[in-house]
Write a protein that holds these residues in place. Structure first.
Motif, PDB file in Angstrom:
ATOM      1  N   ARG A   1       2.014  40.996 -18.222  1.00 19.53           N
ATOM      2  CA  ARG A   1       3.109  41.942 -18.420  1.00 19.53           C
ATOM      3  C   ARG A   1       2.639  43.353 -18.704  1.00 19.53           C
ATOM      4  O   ARG A   1       3.443  44.290 -18.665  1.00 19.53           O
ATOM      5  CB  ARG A   1       4.016  41.474 -19.567  1.00 19.53           C
TER       6      ARG A   1
ATOM      7  N   THR B   1      10.441  28.671 -24.007  1.00 24.17           N
ATOM      8  CA  THR B   1       9.435  29.727 -23.817  1.00 24.17           C
ATOM      9  C   THR B   1       8.739  29.594 -22.464  1.00 24.17           C
ATOM     10  O   THR B   1       8.396  30.589 -21.832  1.00 24.17           O
ATOM     11  CB  THR B   1       8.391  29.659 -24.949  1.00 24.17           C
TER      12      THR B   1
ATOM     13  N   ILE C   1       9.315  31.616 -18.957  1.00 22.02           N
ATOM     14  CA  ILE C   1       8.765  32.925 -18.580  1.00 22.02           C
ATOM     15  C   ILE C   1       7.710  32.800 -17.489  1.00 22.02           C
ATOM     16  O   ILE C   1       7.361  33.805 -16.849  1.00 22.02           O
ATOM     17  CB  ILE C   1       8.155  33.659 -19.792  1.00 22.02           C
TER      18      ILE C   1
ATOM     19  N   HIS D   1      10.378  33.192 -14.562  1.00 20.08           N
ATOM     20  CA  HIS D   1      11.360  34.277 -14.695  1.00 20.08           C
ATOM     21  C   HIS D   1      11.170  34.937 -16.051  1.00 20.08           C
ATOM     22  O   HIS D   1      11.662  34.423 -17.060  1.00 20.08           O
ATOM     23  CB  HIS D   1      12.790  33.737 -14.559  1.00 20.08           C
ATOM     24  N   TYR D   2      10.483  36.074 -16.074  1.00 20.60           N
ATOM     25  CA  TYR D   2      10.242  36.730 -17.358  1.00 20.60           C
ATOM     26  C   TYR D   2      11.459  37.522 -17.799  1.00 20.60           C
ATOM     27  O   TYR D   2      12.012  38.336 -17.057  1.00 20.60           O
ATOM     28  CB  TYR D   2       9.042  37.678 -17.301  1.00 20.60           C
ATOM     29  N   ASN D   3      11.867  37.240 -19.024  1.00 27.51           N
ATOM     30  CA  ASN D   3      12.909  38.009 -19.687  1.00 27.51           C
ATOM     31  C   ASN D   3      12.616  37.887 -21.173  1.00 27.51           C
ATOM     32  O   ASN D   3      12.524  36.763 -21.696  1.00 27.51           O
ATOM     33  CB  ASN D   3      14.298  37.440 -19.347  1.00 27.51           C
ATOM     34  N   TYR D   4      12.497  39.017 -21.861  1.00 26.84           N
ATOM     35  CA  TYR D   4      12.101  38.924 -23.262  1.00 26.84           C
ATOM     36  C   TYR D   4      13.128  38.170 -24.098  1.00 26.84           C
ATOM     37  O   TYR D   4      12.775  37.517 -25.082  1.00 26.84           O
ATOM     38  CB  TYR D   4      11.847  40.303 -23.881  1.00 26.84           C
TER      39      TYR D   4
ATOM     40  N   LEU E   1      12.044  34.644 -24.059  1.00 27.11           N
ATOM     41  CA  LEU E   1      10.862  34.455 -24.903  1.00 27.11           C
ATOM     42  C   LEU E   1      11.245  34.482 -26.378  1.00 27.11           C
ATOM     43  O   LEU E   1      10.819  33.616 -27.161  1.00 27.11           O
ATOM     44  CB  LEU E   1       9.827  35.539 -24.599  1.00 27.11           C
TER      45      LEU E   1
END
Length: 528
Positions: free
Chosen positions: A302, A354, A357, A360-363, A366
């Protein structure tokens, strides 16, 4: 000279809460050292031009030496005094940390982290074993709760602290910060803690037991870590892993035969004690492995710096603190098994969330996963420590706390080694598949497969191509690392979920009990 602690007529020191503060500072320093190194790994790798595997050795050296020696250290505390061993551990860890901060190269770092583990091995069992004799039974859950809160906040907030230190003062500050912490802990302990020993303990140390247990742990962790480079089908790696099992079995046989064993195997006649150790092992395997992978993912995939990466992992700290007292209250009313099972299940569910991510990364995803897994850690922390350390007879407190910390440290080191091995295996397979799909030659396919887990080789390949190809390769490297991280974290989450449902097989339902009632004291048995 230390001021003697005031001891009232009830036999408990008036300064016991001050002593607990010093014990918590000591334990917090150990767990901070366990957790703050991972976030500095990318920075150290760039500055010293060393590989992830080499730095993983530095990370695991601390856990390995602590886990290998903590049983013997608990035994030494029983014989020579737990307060004395705690003070010695603080001196060792503070001095060695200061020296390791200025050690040149990765070899000095590995040796320094291993030597820090010697001090940590002296500290951990002593801080826990001092609680039962210093606090009345009705105060012990609060004391254990404070200790566990500090320990888990140290682990959960370790990446944030390490990131801030690395960004503001350089990565070497993650070492020397221990020196002032050790001094504060030493001052509080010397002034306030009361000495405690096992009056029935002999001065004999079970050297064969110590050697076989330490070698078993070393073979297991060395095999898991070296297998990432050599391959797990390598004969030497197979021999190490098989050897760890053989040595562990030999350790048990030896402990059954010797008159004064390193570990009193009668502890394992208690189902709650065995269940607590099993849950603690899973908890540390999962959380340590996931935390290490996330610190690398946030920086290398990231693009966050060490400060931001550490701070982004803080949400679990909030729910650990929030649920910590809840677990103690539930345990007092319903017994320890229920909050521990629920905690392991929440740990697994949060870890699986978790893992999303990886694709599909999305804070927000997380953070949600970290909040849920932190709730699990907080819920089970007091019931675990109360069962494993306060449950056995007071004369076995050092051994019991030593076993409890063995599962913590070796579980954490094993978790890092295995999750990184899974991540790198997935990365290599993904890179090979993509290279084959692109029509590259067999040699190029093999080279790219190796490059995703070898930072030096990756740098050489990137330096040899044009800018457009370099950007494409970097994007591909980030993609396969994201997939590998997600799958390794998902596997850890599945382990926790399975463990939550399997735990009743080890830990049968019990009625709520007070401290030291989980394992019948030999004296009580004789009296009956």
């Amino acid at each position: 000279m230390a001021r003697p602690s005031a001891v009232p007529l009830d036999g408990y020191s008036e300064d016991r809460w001050k002593a607990l503060a010093g014990m918590c500072v000591a334990a917090g320093m150990v767990w901070l050292s366990f957790a703050d190194f991972g976030v500095a790994v990318p920075t150290i790798s760039r500055e010293l031009s060393v590989s992830l595997t080499d730095l993983q050795w530095a990370n695991n050296a601390f856990s390995l030496s602590t886990g290998a020696l903590v049983l013997a250290a608990g035994r030494l505390g029983d014989v020579f005094g737990r307060k004395r061993m705690l003070e010695l551990g603080l001196l060792v860890m503070g001095a060695v940390s200061l020296a390791a901060a200025f050690a040149p190269g990765v070899t000095g770092m590995i040796v320094g982290r291993a030597a820090m583990g010697v001090g940590a091995a002296l500290i951990l069992p002593a801080t826990l074993a001092l609680i039962p004799p210093m606090f009345p039974p009705d105060e012990q859950p609060r004391a254990f709760g404070a200790w566990m809160a500090v320990a888990w906040v140290g682990q959960a907030a370790g990446p944030a602290v390490g990131g801030v230190l690395t960004g503001a003062l350089g990565w070497r500050s993650t070492f020397w910060i221990n020196a002032p912490l050790a001094l504060v802990g030493l001052w509080l302990v010397r002034r306030s803690a009361v000495e405690s020993t096992d009056p029935n303990a002999t001065r004999h140390i079970d050297l064969p037991g110590l050697a076989t247990s330490a070698l078993a742990a070393f073979c297991l962790l060395y095999g898991c870590t070296a297998g990432q480079e050599e391959g797990f089908d390598d004969p030497v790696i197979i021999a190490l892993l098989v050897g760890s099992v053989v040595l562990a079995a030999l350790f048990v046989l030896l402990e059954k035969r010797v008159s004064d064993p390193l570990v009193d195997l009668s502890l394992f006649s208690s189902r709650p004690f065995c269940g607590a150790l099993a849950a603690n092992s899973v908890m540390n395997i999962v959380f340590a492995g996931v935390s290490f992978l996330l610190t690398l993912y946030l920086q290398e995939v990231r693009g966050y710096g060490p400060v931001a990466a550490g701070l982004l992992l803080l949400p679990s700290t909030a729910t650990i603190l929030l649920l910590n007292p809840v677990g103690g209250r539930v345990s007092a009313r319903r017994g320890a098994r229920l909050p521990v099972m629920a905690g392991v299940l929440l740990l697994g569910v949060g870890t699986l969330v978790t893992a999303i991510i990886g694709k599909h990364y999305n804070y927000a995803i997380l953070a949600a996963g970290l909040l849920v897994l932190g709730a699990g850690l907080g819920l089970m922390s007091i019931p675990l420590s109360d069962t494993a350390v306060a449950g056995p007879p007071e004369e076995l407190a050092g051994t019991a706390s030593g076993m409890f910390k063995v599962t913590s440290m070796l579980g954490g080191a094993f978790g890092v080694a295995v999750t990184v091995a899974v991540q790198q295996g997935v990365e290599t397979n993904q890179a090979v598949d993509q290279a084959k799909a692109a029509g590259l030659s067999s040699q190029d396919v093999q080279e790219l497969g190796n490059a995703v887990t070898d930072s030096k080789l990756a740098s050489q390949i990137l330096a040899s191509v044009d800018q457009a190809t370099q950007a494409a390769l970097q994007a591909a490297f980030r993609e396969v690392q994201a997939v590998g991280t997600g799958r390794a974290i998902a596997l850890a989450g599945l382990l926790a979920v399975v463990a939550a449902f399997a735990l009743p097989l080890v830990w049968r339902r019990e009625a709520p009990v007070g401290p030291r009632e989980c394992v019948e004291s030999p004296k009580a048995a004789d009296a009956s």
